[in-house]
Write a protein that holds these residues in place. Structure first.
Motif, PDB file in Angstrom:
ATOM      1  N   SER A  17       4.060 -14.851   6.001  1.00  0.00           N
ATOM      2  CA  SER A  17       3.309 -13.676   6.445  1.00  0.00           C
ATOM      3  C   SER A  17       3.974 -13.066   7.663  1.00  0.00           C
ATOM      4  CB  SER A  17       1.864 -14.068   6.795  1.00  0.00           C
ATOM      5  OG  SER A  17       1.177 -14.567   5.675  1.00  0.00           O
ATOM      6  N   LEU A  18       3.650 -11.809   7.869  1.00  0.00           N
ATOM      7  CA  LEU A  18       4.227 -11.076   8.992  1.00  0.00           C
ATOM      8  C   LEU A  18       3.267  -9.950   9.344  1.00  0.00           C
ATOM      9  CD1 LEU A  18       6.996 -11.251  10.516  1.00  0.00           C
ATOM     10  CD2 LEU A  18       7.751  -9.350   9.080  1.00  0.00           C
ATOM     11  N   ARG A  19       3.219  -9.620  10.615  1.00  0.00           N
ATOM     12  CA  ARG A  19       2.453  -8.445  11.029  1.00  0.00           C
ATOM     13  C   ARG A  19       3.370  -7.509  11.794  1.00  0.00           C
ATOM     14  NH1 ARG A  19      -2.731  -8.171  15.109  1.00  0.00           N
ATOM     15  NH2 ARG A  19      -1.070  -8.412  16.659  1.00  0.00           N
ATOM     16  N   VAL A  20       3.466  -6.309  11.299  1.00  0.00           N
ATOM     17  CA  VAL A  20       4.236  -5.279  11.988  1.00  0.00           C
ATOM     18  C   VAL A  20       3.276  -4.344  12.702  1.00  0.00           C
ATOM     19  CG1 VAL A  20       6.274  -5.413  10.537  1.00  0.00           C
ATOM     20  CG2 VAL A  20       4.390  -3.921   9.857  1.00  0.00           C
ATOM     21  N   SER A  21       3.735  -3.819  13.822  1.00  0.00           N
ATOM     22  CA  SER A  21       2.888  -2.999  14.673  1.00  0.00           C
ATOM     23  C   SER A  21       3.523  -1.637  14.900  1.00  0.00           C
ATOM     24  CB  SER A  21       2.672  -3.683  16.025  1.00  0.00           C
ATOM     25  OG  SER A  21       2.131  -4.973  15.869  1.00  0.00           O
ATOM     26  N   CYS A  22       2.681  -0.684  15.197  1.00  0.00           N
ATOM     27  CA  CYS A  22       3.142   0.667  15.516  1.00  0.00           C
ATOM     28  C   CYS A  22       2.322   1.176  16.691  1.00  0.00           C
ATOM     29  CB  CYS A  22       2.983   1.583  14.315  1.00  0.00           C
ATOM     30  SG  CYS A  22       3.299   3.339  14.672  1.00  0.00           S
ATOM     31  N   GLU A  23       2.986   1.311  17.812  1.00  0.00           N
ATOM     32  CA  GLU A  23       2.307   1.866  18.984  1.00  0.00           C
ATOM     33  C   GLU A  23       2.490   3.378  18.955  1.00  0.00           C
ATOM     34  OE1 GLU A  23       3.324   0.035  22.641  1.00  0.00           O
ATOM     35  OE2 GLU A  23       2.144   1.420  23.850  1.00  0.00           O
ATOM     36  N   SER A  74      -7.831   1.001  18.459  1.00  0.00           N
ATOM     37  CA  SER A  74      -7.835   2.288  19.158  1.00  0.00           C
ATOM     38  C   SER A  74      -7.636   2.126  20.653  1.00  0.00           C
ATOM     39  CB  SER A  74      -9.148   3.023  18.873  1.00  0.00           C
ATOM     40  OG  SER A  74      -9.277   3.293  17.501  1.00  0.00           O
ATOM     41  N   SER A  75      -8.091   1.020  21.206  1.00  0.00           N
ATOM     42  CA  SER A  75      -7.942   0.809  22.647  1.00  0.00           C
ATOM     43  C   SER A  75      -6.475   0.645  23.043  1.00  0.00           C
ATOM     44  CB  SER A  75      -8.724  -0.421  23.083  1.00  0.00           C
ATOM     45  OG  SER A  75      -8.169  -1.608  22.546  1.00  0.00           O
ATOM     46  N   LYS A  76      -5.646   0.237  22.076  1.00  0.00           N
ATOM     47  CA  LYS A  76      -4.214   0.060  22.332  1.00  0.00           C
ATOM     48  C   LYS A  76      -3.375   1.139  21.659  1.00  0.00           C
ATOM     49  CE  LYS A  76      -4.618  -4.976  22.729  1.00  0.00           C
ATOM     50  NZ  LYS A  76      -4.159  -6.298  22.211  1.00  0.00           N
ATOM     51  N   ASN A  77      -4.025   2.081  20.990  1.00  0.00           N
ATOM     52  CA  ASN A  77      -3.297   3.118  20.242  1.00  0.00           C
ATOM     53  C   ASN A  77      -2.257   2.492  19.311  1.00  0.00           C
ATOM     54  OD1 ASN A  77      -4.638   5.326  21.453  1.00  0.00           O
ATOM     55  ND2 ASN A  77      -3.283   5.215  23.225  1.00  0.00           N
ATOM     56  N   THR A  78      -2.661   1.452  18.637  1.00  0.00           N
ATOM     57  CA  THR A  78      -1.731   0.689  17.818  1.00  0.00           C
ATOM     58  C   THR A  78      -2.267   0.516  16.404  1.00  0.00           C
ATOM     59  OG1 THR A  78      -0.883  -0.497  19.744  1.00  0.00           O
ATOM     60  CG2 THR A  78      -0.477  -1.493  17.598  1.00  0.00           C
ATOM     61  N   ILE A  79      -1.360   0.669  15.456  1.00  0.00           N
ATOM     62  CA  ILE A  79      -1.642   0.457  14.043  1.00  0.00           C
ATOM     63  C   ILE A  79      -0.904  -0.805  13.603  1.00  0.00           C
ATOM     64  CG2 ILE A  79      -1.530   1.455  11.726  1.00  0.00           C
ATOM     65  CD1 ILE A  79      -3.283   3.024  13.594  1.00  0.00           C
TER      66      ILE A  79
END
Length: 123
Positions: A17-23, A74-79
Motif C-alpha cells: 500500500s501507498l498513500r500519495v499526497s497533494c498539497e 481541509s485544514s491542511k489543504n491536502t488531498i
C-alpha cells in the motif's frame, strides 16, 4: 496563484500500500474539484479518482474501486490518494489536478491546474 505539490510516491512490492499526497494552495471555497490522474510509460494519462470541494463527493474509475480511496484534509489543504493491493499495473506517474470549472471529472481537459507528479513503482 494556485500551486499543487505531490509527494509520497516510491517503490512498493506487489500487494503493498501507498498513500500519495497533494498539497494545494490557492484553491479555496467549495466550487472546485480535485482529481488524481496517472500516466504509465507509453500510455495516455487517465483519471483515477476525484473529490468535489463542496460536498466531498468522490468518483473512481471502475478498475480502482475498492482499492483506491481519495480523501481530503481541509485544514491542511491536502488531498490524499490511498492505494491498496498494488499491482505492477499501477506503476505510473501520479498527478494531482485541480479545477474550478465544470466538466467530466475524468478528463484531463477539465483541469487547469496540475502538479509535477510523483512516481509510483510496483515491483
Amino acid at each position: 496563484q494556485v500551486q499543487l505539490v505531490e509527494s509520497g510516491g516510491g517503490l512498493v512490492q506487489p500487494g503493498g500500500s501507498l498513500r500519495v499526497s497533494c498539497e494545494a494552495s490557492g484553491l479555496t471555497g467549495s466550487d472546485y474539484c480535485m482529481g488524481w490522474f496517472r500516466q504509465a510509460p507509453g500510455k495516455e494519462r487517465e483519471g483515477v479518482a476525484a473529490i468535489l470541494g463542496g460536498n466531498a463527493r468522490t468518483y473512481y474509475i471502475d478498475s480502482v474501486k475498492g482499492r483506491f480511496t481519495i480523501s481530503r484534509d481541509s485544514s491542511k489543504n491536502t488531498i490524499y490518494l490511498q492505494i491498496n493491493s498494488l499491482t505492477p499495473e499501477d506503476t505510473a506517474m501520479y498527478y494531482c489536478a485541480g479545477t474550478s470549472r465544470g466538466g467530466a471529472w475524468d478528463r484531463s481537459q477539465t483541469y487547469n491546474f496540475w502538479g509535477q507528479g510523483t512516481q509510483v513503482t510496483v515491483s
